[in-house]
Design a protein around this motif. Structure first.
Motif, short mmCIF file in Angstrom:
data_model
loop_
_atom_site.label_atom_id
_atom_site.label_comp_id
_atom_site.label_asym_id
_atom_site.label_seq_id
_atom_site.Cartn_x
_atom_site.Cartn_y
_atom_site.Cartn_z
N MET A 1 0.92 -1.21 -0.07
CA MET A 1 0.01 0.03 0.02
C MET A 1 0.87 1.19 -0.04
N HIS B 1 -1.74 -1.96 9.60
CA HIS B 1 -0.99 -1.98 8.57
C HIS B 1 0.51 -2.75 8.33
N THR C 1 -2.99 3.81 2.53
CA THR C 1 -3.36 3.37 3.81
C THR C 1 -4.43 4.40 4.31
N HIS D 1 -5.68 0.91 -2.13
CA HIS D 1 -4.60 1.08 -2.19
C HIS D 1 -3.49 1.79 -1.39
N ARG E 1 4.84 -1.83 2.97
CA ARG E 1 5.41 -2.01 1.72
C ARG E 1 4.75 -3.24 1.03
N ASN E 2 4.52 -4.34 1.86
CA ASN E 2 4.12 -5.43 1.13
C ASN E 2 2.62 -5.91 1.55
N VAL E 3 2.04 -4.98 2.03
CA VAL E 3 0.77 -5.32 2.43
C VAL E 3 -0.13 -5.31 1.55
N GLU E 4 -1.24 -6.04 1.54
CA GLU E 4 -2.24 -6.04 0.53
C GLU E 4 -3.30 -4.92 0.70
N PRO E 5 -3.92 -4.32 -0.39
CA PRO E 5 -4.83 -3.43 -0.06
C PRO E 5 -5.56 -3.61 0.97
N ARG E 6 -6.16 -2.60 1.66
CA ARG E 6 -6.93 -2.45 2.94
C ARG E 6 -8.42 -2.85 2.65
N GLU E 7 -9.02 -3.06 3.52
CA GLU E 7 -10.67 -3.37 3.63
C GLU E 7 -11.13 -2.16 3.70
N PRO F 1 -0.36 1.12 -7.82
CA PRO F 1 0.51 0.71 -6.83
C PRO F 1 1.85 0.91 -7.04
#
Length: 310
Positions: A1, A211, A115, A113, A195-201, A82
């Motif tokens: 993200m 995060h 935070t 995408h 850096r490697n976190v999937e898109p947030r809900e 992204p």
């Protein structure tokens, strides 16, 4: 993200000046900087000034991004690809109502995408709460901040600076006072954490507030369904008694004593009464409550809403 930052502050507080110091500090840390700059007339002038610092700047002339230029802002953010290792900064113009804008930035499903937003409010310490009828707006911009930067402090006596800090604490005890160097370090840490976190809900924030390892984001938002009909007095009492952690609350409601009509409800900071406006919503609109805040107890809000059935 991608970390998202909303930069706020009253007209002339020194937001662009802060950015001209912050951007080189971010670049030194290897970060790529994107900026959306909103101003009434001279967005392109300030955009050119910031672009010279090797930042990718998009100017938005015209109305505030919390209202008239909102669609253009959201379209610009949605188009950002992204890009791990970058930060997205929004410099809002001095008249922006930050609580309204944060409502869109935290709940728009197309911005997953990014935070949840940090908010840095730049304050002209020499003129804090000396703006006559604009004192309320200036204070409101500080109320929703996660970070505060005091500008023009060289003009102040020690007593005046202490008084300003105490006054800001009175409207926002959660915000962290910062400097360009300290805030650059904060953003650098956040970039690495997500850096490697999937898109947030984007539906509720119980999962979205975290995060990455060891990093819990301060801002949260949550949309909860209200019962189809609620008793008017208990509902209004519930809204008025919301904890200080909730900095913005609004939604749609139907009352048992007037079931044919839908109302937009709005808790406006500083007002004693909940604002109610009759609405003609879309046919599929349902009673709902939107909460935005810092450190909210989401389970408690759900529990209290469950008791509001008429």
């Amino acid at each position: 993200m991608i970390p998202l930052l909303l930069m706020a502050g009253f007209l002339g507080a020194g937001k662009t000046r802060f950015l001209t110091t912050l951007i080189p500090l971010l670049l030194e840390r290897g970060l790529r900087v994107r900026i959306v700059l909103n101003d009434f007339e001279n967005a392109k002038i300030d955009a050119a000034r910031l672009g010279e610092l090797d930042a990718l700047v998009t100017p938005l002339n015209g109305e505030c991004v919390c209202c008239g230029s909102l669609r253009e802002l959201l379209d610009t953010l949605q188009a950002v690809p992204p890009d791990p290792g970058s930060v997205m900064l929004i410099e809002a113009n001095g008249a922006t109502e930050t609580d309204e804008l944060l409502g869109y930035l935290t709940t728009d499903t197309t911005l997953a995408h990014f935070t949840l937003p940090l908010q840095l409010t730049v304050i002209d310490a020499a003129r804090w709460q000396k703006r006559w009828w604009n004192n309320g707006l200036e204070a409101a911009q500080a109320t929703t901040a996660t970070h505060v930067y005091l500008n023009w402090t060289d003009r102040l006596s020690a007593d005046r600076r202490n008084a300003v800090e105490h006054s800001i604490r009175a409207v926002n005890a959660r915000a962290e006072f910062t400097t360009p160097v300290a805030f650059a370090a904060t953003l650098h840490h956040l970039v690495n954490a997500v850096r490697n976190v999937e898109p947030r809900e984007t539906r509720g924030v119980a999962a979205a507030q975290r995060h990455g390892k060891g990093h819990t984001h301060p801002f949260g938002s949550m949309a909860l369904p209200l019962p189809p009909l609620v008793a008017r007095a208990p509902f209004l009492a519930f809204v008025q008694a919301l904890p200080e952690a909730v900095v913005r609350a609004k939604g749609l409601v139907r009352f048992a004593d007037q079931p044919a009509d839908m109302f937009v409800w709005n808790r406006v900071p500083g007002r004693k009464k909940v604002q109610l406006d009759e609405s003609s919503p879309h046919a599929d609109a349902e009673p709902t409550a939107l909460f935005i805040g810092v450190g909210m107890d989401l389970a408690e809000l759900e529990t209290r809403i469950a008791t509001l059935h008429a």
